[in-house]
Design a protein around this motif. Structure first.
Motif, mmCIF file in Angstrom:
data_model
loop_
_atom_site.group_PDB
_atom_site.id
_atom_site.type_symbol
_atom_site.label_atom_id
_atom_site.label_comp_id
_atom_site.label_asym_id
_atom_site.label_seq_id
_atom_site.Cartn_x
_atom_site.Cartn_y
_atom_site.Cartn_z
ATOM 1 N N SER A 42 -11.299 34.981 -5.544
ATOM 2 C CA SER A 42 -11.814 36.191 -4.336
ATOM 3 C C SER A 42 -11.308 35.874 -3.048
ATOM 4 N N LYS B 85 -3.248 35.251 -16.832
ATOM 5 C CA LYS B 85 -3.488 36.384 -16.082
ATOM 6 C C LYS B 85 -4.928 36.702 -16.008
ATOM 7 N N VAL C 279 -7.164 34.681 -13.010
ATOM 8 C CA VAL C 279 -7.111 35.234 -11.479
ATOM 9 C C VAL C 279 -8.241 36.096 -11.168
ATOM 10 N N ASP C 280 -9.095 36.568 -12.012
ATOM 11 C CA ASP C 280 -10.414 37.196 -12.010
ATOM 12 C C ASP C 280 -11.358 36.419 -11.232
ATOM 13 N N LYS D 113 -1.326 42.685 -3.622
ATOM 14 C CA LYS D 113 -2.096 43.959 -3.934
ATOM 15 C C LYS D 113 -3.437 44.223 -3.316
ATOM 16 N N GLU D 114 -4.030 43.092 -3.210
ATOM 17 C CA GLU D 114 -5.549 43.206 -2.508
ATOM 18 C C GLU D 114 -5.779 42.662 -0.937
ATOM 19 N N ALA E 124 0.470 35.672 -11.355
ATOM 20 C CA ALA E 124 -0.502 36.637 -11.311
ATOM 21 C C ALA E 124 -1.394 36.436 -9.850
ATOM 22 N N LEU E 125 -1.694 35.374 -9.453
ATOM 23 C CA LEU E 125 -2.173 35.058 -8.129
ATOM 24 C C LEU E 125 -1.519 35.782 -7.190
ATOM 25 N N GLU F 93 0.749 38.061 -7.160
ATOM 26 C CA GLU F 93 0.679 39.727 -7.213
ATOM 27 C C GLU F 93 -0.613 40.109 -6.870
ATOM 28 N N LYS F 94 -1.895 39.405 -7.036
ATOM 29 C CA LYS F 94 -3.239 39.878 -6.658
ATOM 30 C C LYS F 94 -3.395 39.864 -5.138
#
Ligand code: 5RP
Length: 225
Positions: free
Chosen positions: A19, A12, A15-16, A45-46, A38-39, A41-42
């Motif tokens: 971008s 998790k 994924v920080d 979401k973004e 997690a990617l 989801e990111k």
């Protein structure tokens, strides 16, 4: 926290590093699974535009099921960042990979990446490489001969098999021979030897490959750069 919790933690966290607009190499394995989820989801979401380049059929199936757009390594100019797991990382940041039999595509994707990030739980860190059996991918034709050569070198080889004893086949229809070396004194010398053997497609020594490592500890992830 058990080992799986630590894998989830680093998966998790990874994924920080991702971008908008990036092309991301997606490794293989149980730790990478958390990262891919997690990617996905990111991205939702973004509202990110991300292209994934997978390292196995297993990861392709997962990424596709989660709606992550994919391209092959031959369709892109370069990969911005590849995130992958590892089986063993030495104190000088060399690695063994291929526990999931995906080492060939993993190495191709890693070599075409500007940066490589490995995500591991603390159990993967070691002083020297070699306690984890070193996977070597070989073409089936002549593989018994390579096996005999490895035996003569005292590499303690075993063909990787499934429960019924049949040999594991990689995504490229090759076999895996695992070398039970216990300790690899000179990984560069061994890598050179293995590459010179006719019929060896690739080996699991990933040398001078990684730029960043995220290690999962019970008190949180630690980053090595
Ligand atoms: C697959 C690999 C994996 O990255 C490695 O085996 C680590 O897997 P896991 O995250 O399941 O421990 O090299 O070929």
């Amino acid at each position: 926290m058990n080992q799986d919790d630590l894998k989830a933690l680093v998966g998790k966290k990874a994924v920080d590093w991702i971008s908008d607009g990036m092309t991301i190499g997606l490794g293989t394995g149980s730790t990478v699974r958390y990262m891919v989820e997690a990617l996905a989801e990111k991205i939702k979401k973004e509202h990110l535009t991300i292209t994934g380049v997978v390292t196995s059929k297993e990861t392709a199936n997962l990424a596709t099921s989660l709606g992550i757009p994919l391209k092959s390594v031959d369709e892109i100019d370069y990969i911005d960042l590849t995130i992958d797991g590892a089986d063993e990382i030495s104190s000088d940041f060399q690695g063994i990979k291929g526990g999931g039999a995906a080492l060939l595509f993993e190495k191709i994707v890693a070599k075409n990446s500007k940066k490589n990030l490995w995500i591991v739980d603390q159990s993967k860190l070691t002083k020297d490489l070699g306690n984890f059996p070193l996977p070597v991918e070989v073409i089936p034709y002549g593989s018994e001969k390579i096996f005999e050569r490895f035996e003569a070198q005292n590499f303690a080889p075993t063909f990787r098999t499934v429960e019924d004893g049949t040999k594991v086949k990689t995504d490229s229809e090759n076999y895996i021979i695992d070398l039970h070396l216990k300790k690899i004194d000179d990984p560069f010398k061994l890598a050179k030897y293995l590459k010179q053997q006719i019929g060896v497609v690739e080996h699991g020594l990933f040398l001078d490959t990684v730029n960043t490592i995220i290690v999962g500890y019970p008190d949180g992830p630690k980053i090595f750069e």
